[in-house]
Design an enzyme around this catalytic site. Structure first.
Site, short mmCIF file in Angstrom:
data_model
loop_
_atom_site.label_atom_id
_atom_site.label_comp_id
_atom_site.label_asym_id
_atom_site.label_seq_id
_atom_site.Cartn_x
_atom_site.Cartn_y
_atom_site.Cartn_z
CD GLU A 1 -7.00 1.03 -3.84
OE1 GLU A 1 -6.70 1.16 -5.02
OE2 GLU A 1 -6.20 1.17 -2.91
CG HIS B 1 -2.22 -0.87 0.87
ND1 HIS B 1 -3.32 -0.38 0.20
CD2 HIS B 1 -2.49 -2.16 1.12
CE1 HIS B 1 -4.22 -1.35 0.06
NE2 HIS B 1 -3.75 -2.44 0.62
CG HIS C 1 -11.25 -1.95 -0.72
ND1 HIS C 1 -10.26 -1.00 -0.60
CD2 HIS C 1 -10.80 -3.05 -0.09
CE1 HIS C 1 -9.25 -1.53 0.07
NE2 HIS C 1 -9.55 -2.76 0.38
CU1 CUO Z 1 -5.00 -4.18 0.90
CU2 CUO Z 1 -8.24 -3.89 1.55
O1 CUO Z 1 -6.48 -4.36 2.28
O2 CUO Z 1 -6.67 -3.27 0.36
#
Ligand code: CUO
Length: 694
Positions: free
Chosen positions: A337, A199, A352
């Site tokens: 996302e 991330h 998400h």
């Molecule tokens: Cu990596 Cu939901 O955890 O995007």
């Protein structure tokens, strides 16, 4: 002692510190800062006539210093985006350092570490800088708070008195909770560091040049799809069924979870727990500035399914735009996302990210108890919670719904005329403490102990090495041999795609391809040249295209640099994104879990991507399948997950029939056998194996 870095001891405001980039003698005085940075920044309130603090810092100051920061919170993402932009715009190292010192002193430390890390990963002038292991700089997000308290006590002793702090294996729950059987996997340090690092490499909000990486939305889909596939594999290993998918936002979440992690040990602001059978509610939390209803989530979901089933999404100008075979999955990834690239946030919302938030605040949806978020609401800790997999299985199902609308691959797309994969085998090396290597086709897993040095992360404690010891899964290295028959009459460049899957479902019933494909986990992908006639290709498990070596998970900055220090390996920070090598294989079981090893050769001329032909000799190519290549397009033109990302032409077929007419594919039976003993202790990172009994 390790060198002082800005990301060390995140809550300690520095008065002065040696340069983390330049020679160690350079120091930065906080109040004065370097004499003439091009953007003067001061920690003291600007005097009349002096330039004010940049807006990004003023905004970031609104997040309390001791609040928990999370990129799943839109407000936090905006603050981080502003700081990243500020750090990226700094003209040189000196200016960057002065800005960093100011933000470190003025803003929430978790926000600071996140924003600075993203900037360091993306600034061209910082590419040779190795970020310290995140486990050592923010141990509160990876290791039991009990162990960290104990580490504080040890840190206060003299060097000779200090002992290694042992982290027990069963510290978050016990076996009355069936999901606890997978705690060793969900709570693995390397897996969680990978997710945090992923991330950072793929931030959802930052200057566009950073966010807009080639096939970013598709990578969001694929990397998380592979996590779910791997998790199911692991579930089968321990005798559990496939993960339940979140079916409705209003159903009880059977799986409770108590992370027992405290990122802010000084204030005891641990992640909140979630009891069994909790339900989510409408959210109105001033703490994170989120005010949304469950019906918002449902509306976004309906619109996303409308786009999938109509084959068109609504773009920023309100026009219906086709989801094409080329880019549809990529756009859908950004929509679901959602990243800042999402084409129309008014229509598709933030599904998400907000699910992470709704679930992670269901214990205090209005914030009236002033409770912290749960572990599932922060990327560094989310994968520990069983609910993460319910939620991401639901997200994965959205993408699968889309993939199922695409034409199945034709034989022409799947085949490679003139080149046959005639045989394939794997040979595992001798397991520590044993006399001979396992039989061919037997993969082996066992337990290992590794030490992590924490002194970078123990704010306000005396300096000096403080070690904690974790037990984790490990696999014995193995080698593949591929026998290839090339009848084209000339040397041929091929991509070798290697996957592993369980042979059957959780009941021992064979899976049809249409379902089986969802359980295939990528273990390697590489480019090779095959000579005319018969030849063999060899490949080691350590070269896997999804993993980073053990050292990058557990070792510190100065020791984690590879010894040869070759240019392509210096690019270490970006490389630290990657699945940990020690978790390459599923655990398997004592009898040997029956698995199928699948490999496929495809035509590199059709696979290659202009400017990214750097599978050989490029910078930072570790874990390219999950993390991409720095500053380059994704080096494989095929859809991620190919050939398992689409339905087969015949819904009744099994893998055998799917492959029947295709000589370029091969599947062999293998087993993964687990030994429930600690067979390796690498307490100082030394390579030798020390067999011990346990
Ligand atoms: Cu990596 Cu939901 O955890 O995007």
């Amino acid at each position: 002692p390790p060198p002082e870095l800005l990301s060390n001891r995140e809550r300690e405001v520095v008065d002065s510190l040696p340069s983390r980039f330049g020679p160690p003698t350079t120091t930065v005085a906080v109040a004065g800062l370097p004499a003439e940075p091009s953007t003067p920044v001061s920690l003291v309130p600007p005097a009349p006539g002096e330039p004010p603090l940049p807006d990004a810092i003023l905004n970031a100051r609104e997040l309390p210093r001791l609040a928990n920061f999370s990129v799943f919170v839109p407000w936090h993402r905006r603050l981080a985006g502003g700081l990243i932009e500020l750090f990226m715009a700094a003209g040189d190292e000196e200016e960057l350092r002065s800005l960093a010192v100011a933000v470190h002193g003025l803003c929430n430390p978790q926000l600071f570490v996140y924003a600075l890390s993203v900037a360091l990963l993306h600034r061209p002038d910082m590419r040779d800088l190795a970020l310290p292991s995140f486990v050592s700089t923010m141990p509160g997000r990876f290791l039991a708070s009990d162990a960290i308290r104990r580490a504080y006590l040890e840190a206060n002793l003299t060097d000779t008195q200090r002992e290694v702090v042992l982290i027990p294996r069963n510290w978050t729950a016990n076996d009355e909770e069936p999901e606890h059987r997978l705690a060793y996997w969900r709570e693995d340090v390397g897996i969680n560091v990978h997710h945090w690092h992923w991330h950072l490499v793929y931030p959802s909000q930052a200057p566009r040049a950073i966010v807009q990486k080639d096939r970013r939305g598709e990578m969001f889909y694929y990397m998380h799809q592979q996590i779910i596939a791997r998790y199911n594999f692991e579930r089968f290993s321990v005798g559990l069924g496939r993960v339940r998918r979140l079916g409705s936002f209003r159903e009880p979440l059977r799986e409770g979870y108590y992370a027992k992690l405290t990122p802010n040990i000084a204030r005891d602001l641990g992640y909140a727990g979630r009891p069994d059978n909790a339900t989510i509610s409408n959210v109105s939390r001033e703490l994170e500035r989120v005010f949304l209803d469950i019906s918002d989530l449902e509306r976004w979901e309906t619109r996303i399914f409308d786009a999938i089933h109509s084959g068109e999404y609504i773009n920023a100008r309100g026009e219906r735009t086709p989801l094409t075979e080329e880019t549809g999955i990529d756009i859908l990834g950004d929509i679901v996302e959602a990243s800042v690239l999402t084409p129309n946030p008014n229509i598709y919302g933030d599904l998400h990210n907000m699910l992470h938030f709704f679930i992670g605040t269901c214990h205090d949806p209005t914030g009236k108890h002033q409770e912290q978020i749960q572990a599932v609401t922060e990327p560094a800790t989310a994968m520990r919670d069983p609910v993460f997999y319910l939620m991401h299985a639901y997200i994965d199902d959205i993408f699968r719904e889309y993939k199922n609308t695409l034409q199945p691959y034709s034989e022409a797309q799947l085949g490679l005329p003139g080149v046959a994969l005639t045989a394939m085998s794997v040979q595992t090396s001798t397991v520590p403490g044993e006399q001979a290597p396992p039989a061919p086709g037997v993969l082996r897993t066992f337990l290992q102990e590794s030490d992590i040095e924490l002194s970078r992360g123990l704010d306000f404690a005396p300096r000096g090495p403080t070690l904690v010891r974790v037990q984790h899964l490990q696999n014995a290295p193995f080698d593949y041999t591929f026998s290839v028959q090339n009848a084209t009459g000339a040397a041929k460049r091929v991509t070798v795609r290697v996957f592993l899957a369980p042979q059957t479902d959780e009941r021992g019933i064979p899976l049809r391809f249409a379902d089986h494909r969802n359980y295939f986990v990528e273990v390697d992908k590489f480019v090779a040249t095959v000579a005319p006639g018969a030849s063999e290709l060899k490949r080691s498990s350590a070269q896997s295209s999804i993993t980073i070596p053990w050292e990058q998970t557990f070792r510190d900055v100065d020791t984690n640099r590879p010894p040869d220090n070759t240019p392509q390996q210096q690019d270490f920070s970006f490389c630290s994104c990657g699945w940990p090598q020690h978790m390459l294989l599923p655990r398997g079981n004592a009898e040997g879990l029956p698995c199928v090893l699948f490999a496929m050769l495809t035509d590199y001329e059709l696979d290659k991507v202009e400017g990214s032909e750097s599978q050989e000799g490029g910078r930072c190519k570790a874990a390219v399948s999950f993390c991409g290549l720095r500053d380059k397009r994704f080096p494989d033109r095929r859809p991620m997950g190919f050939p398992f990302d689409r339905l087969p032409r015949n819904a009744d077929h099994y893998l055998r029939q799917f492959m029947a007419a295709l000589d370029n594919m091969r599947a062999v039976d293998v087993t993964v056998q687990f030994t429930n003993r600690v067979l390796l202790r690498r307490l100082d990172g030394a390579a030798e194996a020390t067999p011990v009994t346990s």
